[in-house]
Design a protein around this motif. Structure first.
Motif, mmCIF file in Angstrom:
data_model
loop_
_atom_site.group_PDB
_atom_site.id
_atom_site.type_symbol
_atom_site.label_atom_id
_atom_site.label_comp_id
_atom_site.label_asym_id
_atom_site.label_seq_id
_atom_site.Cartn_x
_atom_site.Cartn_y
_atom_site.Cartn_z
ATOM 1 N N TRP A 44 3.917 -5.892 -7.081
ATOM 2 C CA TRP A 44 2.553 -6.052 -6.468
ATOM 3 C C TRP A 44 2.581 -6.919 -5.183
ATOM 4 C CZ3 TRP A 44 -0.559 -10.488 -5.426
ATOM 5 C CH2 TRP A 44 -2.013 -10.013 -5.205
ATOM 6 N N THR A 45 3.422 -8.048 -5.197
ATOM 7 C CA THR A 45 3.678 -9.134 -4.212
ATOM 8 C C THR A 45 4.309 -8.132 -2.808
ATOM 9 O OG1 THR A 45 3.875 -10.823 -5.774
ATOM 10 C CG2 THR A 45 4.671 -11.100 -3.482
ATOM 11 N N ILE A 46 5.330 -7.307 -3.315
ATOM 12 C CA ILE A 46 5.924 -6.622 -2.285
ATOM 13 C C ILE A 46 4.857 -5.722 -1.680
ATOM 14 C CG2 ILE A 46 7.710 -4.986 -1.688
ATOM 15 C CD1 ILE A 46 8.732 -8.072 -2.048
ATOM 16 N N ASP A 47 3.981 -4.997 -2.386
ATOM 17 C CA ASP A 47 3.162 -4.092 -1.810
ATOM 18 C C ASP A 47 2.241 -4.641 -1.053
ATOM 19 O OD1 ASP A 47 4.377 -1.704 -3.024
ATOM 20 O OD2 ASP A 47 3.236 -1.782 -4.727
ATOM 21 N N VAL A 48 1.613 -6.018 -1.312
ATOM 22 C CA VAL A 48 0.587 -6.500 -0.707
ATOM 23 C C VAL A 48 1.078 -7.350 0.533
ATOM 24 C CG1 VAL A 48 -1.199 -8.471 -0.895
ATOM 25 C CG2 VAL A 48 -0.772 -6.832 -2.993
ATOM 26 N N PHE A 49 2.392 -7.717 0.538
ATOM 27 C CA PHE A 49 2.501 -8.702 1.547
ATOM 28 C C PHE A 49 3.833 -7.952 2.463
ATOM 29 C CE2 PHE A 49 0.879 -11.539 -1.272
ATOM 30 C CZ PHE A 49 -0.097 -12.226 -0.537
ATOM 31 N N GLY A 50 4.471 -6.879 1.977
ATOM 32 C CA GLY A 50 5.616 -6.114 2.528
ATOM 33 C C GLY A 50 4.866 -5.312 3.843
ATOM 34 N N PHE A 51 5.744 -5.074 4.648
ATOM 35 C CA PHE A 51 5.123 -3.927 5.813
ATOM 36 C C PHE A 51 5.465 -2.626 5.556
ATOM 37 C CE2 PHE A 51 5.238 -1.868 9.804
ATOM 38 C CZ PHE A 51 3.847 -2.212 10.155
ATOM 39 N N ILE A 52 4.405 -1.918 5.178
ATOM 40 C CA ILE A 52 4.420 -0.449 4.712
ATOM 41 C C ILE A 52 3.811 0.513 5.781
ATOM 42 C CG2 ILE A 52 3.885 1.250 2.994
ATOM 43 C CD1 ILE A 52 3.670 -1.018 0.929
ATOM 44 N N ALA A 70 -4.467 -6.497 4.300
ATOM 45 C CA ALA A 70 -3.098 -6.304 4.410
ATOM 46 C C ALA A 70 -2.578 -5.609 5.651
ATOM 47 C CB ALA A 70 -2.548 -5.616 3.151
ATOM 48 N N LYS A 71 -3.288 -4.714 6.366
ATOM 49 C CA LYS A 71 -3.089 -3.949 7.534
ATOM 50 C C LYS A 71 -2.479 -5.164 8.668
ATOM 51 C CE LYS A 71 -5.010 0.478 6.988
ATOM 52 N NZ LYS A 71 -5.660 1.521 7.630
ATOM 53 N N VAL A 72 -3.415 -6.401 8.285
ATOM 54 C CA VAL A 72 -3.127 -7.388 9.483
ATOM 55 C C VAL A 72 -2.168 -8.225 9.018
ATOM 56 C CG1 VAL A 72 -4.315 -9.410 10.760
ATOM 57 C CG2 VAL A 72 -5.883 -7.341 10.057
ATOM 58 N N TRP A 73 -2.186 -9.178 7.987
ATOM 59 C CA TRP A 73 -1.227 -10.026 7.713
ATOM 60 C C TRP A 73 0.054 -9.667 7.387
ATOM 61 C CZ3 TRP A 73 -5.265 -10.307 3.449
ATOM 62 C CH2 TRP A 73 -4.931 -9.625 2.194
ATOM 63 N N THR A 74 0.410 -8.388 6.880
ATOM 64 C CA THR A 74 1.922 -7.886 6.726
ATOM 65 C C THR A 74 2.340 -7.803 8.130
ATOM 66 O OG1 THR A 74 1.168 -5.483 6.797
ATOM 67 C CG2 THR A 74 0.984 -6.810 4.497
ATOM 68 N N PHE A 75 2.127 -7.779 9.092
ATOM 69 C CA PHE A 75 2.718 -7.942 10.173
ATOM 70 C C PHE A 75 3.550 -9.287 10.349
ATOM 71 C CE2 PHE A 75 0.299 -4.212 12.256
ATOM 72 C CZ PHE A 75 1.094 -3.696 12.799
ATOM 73 N N VAL A 76 3.187 -9.976 9.608
ATOM 74 C CA VAL A 76 4.076 -11.359 9.630
ATOM 75 C C VAL A 76 4.652 -11.708 8.489
ATOM 76 C CG1 VAL A 76 3.694 -13.815 10.011
ATOM 77 C CG2 VAL A 76 2.697 -12.436 11.503
ATOM 78 N N THR A 77 3.850 -11.325 7.224
ATOM 79 C CA THR A 77 4.078 -11.823 5.952
ATOM 80 C C THR A 77 5.566 -11.331 5.324
ATOM 81 O OG1 THR A 77 2.892 -10.373 4.960
ATOM 82 C CG2 THR A 77 1.709 -12.525 5.107
ATOM 83 N N TYR A 78 5.649 -9.870 5.761
ATOM 84 C CA TYR A 78 6.999 -9.310 5.470
ATOM 85 C C TYR A 78 8.053 -9.993 5.667
ATOM 86 C CZ TYR A 78 8.756 -7.995 10.163
ATOM 87 O OH TYR A 78 9.076 -8.082 11.207
ATOM 88 N N ALA A 133 6.192 6.302 6.474
ATOM 89 C CA ALA A 133 7.204 5.674 5.366
ATOM 90 C C ALA A 133 6.495 4.780 4.393
ATOM 91 C CB ALA A 133 8.293 4.954 6.244
ATOM 92 N N ALA A 134 6.861 5.080 3.156
ATOM 93 C CA ALA A 134 6.091 4.389 2.009
ATOM 94 C C ALA A 134 6.649 2.957 1.672
ATOM 95 C CB ALA A 134 5.875 5.509 0.860
ATOM 96 N N ALA A 135 8.425 3.089 1.946
ATOM 97 C CA ALA A 135 9.007 2.043 1.534
ATOM 98 C C ALA A 135 8.724 0.621 2.179
ATOM 99 C CB ALA A 135 10.515 2.341 1.884
ATOM 100 N N PRO A 136 8.496 -0.209 1.666
ATOM 101 C CA PRO A 136 8.141 -1.706 2.170
ATOM 102 C C PRO A 136 9.323 -2.292 3.017
ATOM 103 C CG PRO A 136 7.661 -1.547 -0.047
ATOM 104 C CD PRO A 136 8.533 -0.310 -0.112
ATOM 105 N N MET A 137 9.086 -2.701 4.180
ATOM 106 C CA MET A 137 9.973 -3.508 4.920
ATOM 107 C C MET A 137 9.899 -4.948 4.707
ATOM 108 S SD MET A 137 10.949 -3.708 8.866
ATOM 109 C CE MET A 137 9.235 -4.355 9.390
ATOM 110 N N ILE A 138 10.949 -5.739 4.344
ATOM 111 C CA ILE A 138 10.931 -7.257 4.123
ATOM 112 C C ILE A 138 12.061 -7.675 4.956
ATOM 113 C CG2 ILE A 138 9.548 -6.926 1.970
ATOM 114 C CD1 ILE A 138 12.190 -7.475 0.514
ATOM 115 N N GLY A 139 11.891 -9.031 5.096
ATOM 116 C CA GLY A 139 13.087 -9.780 5.684
ATOM 117 C C GLY A 139 12.692 -10.632 7.052
#
Length: 257
Positions: A44-52, A70-78, A133-139
């Motif tokens: 759930w954390t990855i889905d909410v804060f990762g970039f999808i 999440a459409k806004v904050w995931t540009f940074v939180t990922y 793409a549905a895979a979250p990007m993180i890092g």
């Protein structure tokens, strides 16, 4: 004190981390404690804060948790999430020289804002190249790439941290930067760019995974962060420019000494 010991003492602070970078690394480490959560909460954390990228399709907002926010904050939180310890260590190792110099030069506020902006640029590049793409990007790799690009604007200048002659860490981080047009004529900067882009192309073409449990390296995000760092550096840089030839790189034909 002998001159050799005085010189060594003056250079010793180059080995210490500035507070802003230490705080950034600690933040990443604390956030990584999410792996201690039950699997469903970690996902759930990855889905909410990762970039999808698929989050931005024309579709119901409840397909992914987080809604409009999440459409806004995931540009940074990922960029604060990582797959594993190896992923973190790899990014931190690159941050040690380049991020340290940039944190000393920018100060905490500019440094954190710069990391956020380059993260967003990396996410935007990833969105353009991975539509639906549905895979979250993180890092943090996009931001790390941004620090590397920004740092080469002054890293090879005489007295800076990658030059053959430098002072203490603070002085080395605050030499006047070269204008972008002049930096791109420096042989060492061009060599750095060739190696950096070559490595990213190899990773991208080979779909290699580096410390991400089999996930493909998001090399387009790296390039987005890199270009943002290179082009936006001047907007963050508080150190005044100078046209004095003494600030040129030792490799610059205008200053062969």
């Amino acid at each position: 004190m002998p001159a050799e010991l005085q010189q060594a003492a003056a250079r010793e602070p180059i080995l210490t981390l500035p507070g802003a970078l230490t705080a950034y690394v600690l933040l990443i480490a604390v956030i990584h404690l999410r792996v201690l959560l039950p699997p469903e909460l970690e996902d759930w954390t990855i889905d909410v804060f990762g970039f999808i990228p698929k989050r931005y399709d024309a579709m119901p907002l409840d397909l992914f948790p987080g809604g409009v926010g999440a459409k806004v904050w995931t540009f940074v939180t990922y960029s604060l999430l990582h797959a594993n310890i190896t992923h973190i260590v790899f990014n931190v190792l690159w941050l040690l020289p380049f991020g340290s110099a940039l944190a000393r030069r920018f100060g905490p506020f500019r440094f954190f804002l710069f990391m956020a902006v380059t993260a967003a640029a990396g996410a935007f590049a990833h969105l353009l190249t991975h539509e639906h793409a549905a895979a979250p990007m993180i890092g943090a790799s996009a931001s790390v790439s941004g620090t590397m690009a920004a740092a080469i604007r002054f890293a090879f200048v005489q007295g800076s941290f990658l030059s053959f002659s430098r002072g203490d860490a603070d002085a080395a981080a605050k030499v006047p930067a070269l204008p972008l047009s002049r930096a791109l004529r420096d042989r060492r900067v061009l060599g750095f760019l060739a190696v950096w882009f070559g490595v990213n192309i190899i990773f991208g073409a080979g779909s290699l995974a580096l410390g991400t449990d089999g996930a493909a390296v998001a090399w387009q995000a790296h390039i987005g962060g890199f270009f943002a760092g290179l082009l936006l550096f001047s907007l963050f840089d508080p150190v005044p420019r100078t046209s004095n030839a003494a600030t040129a790189s030792p490799a610059d034909p205008a200053n062969p000494g």
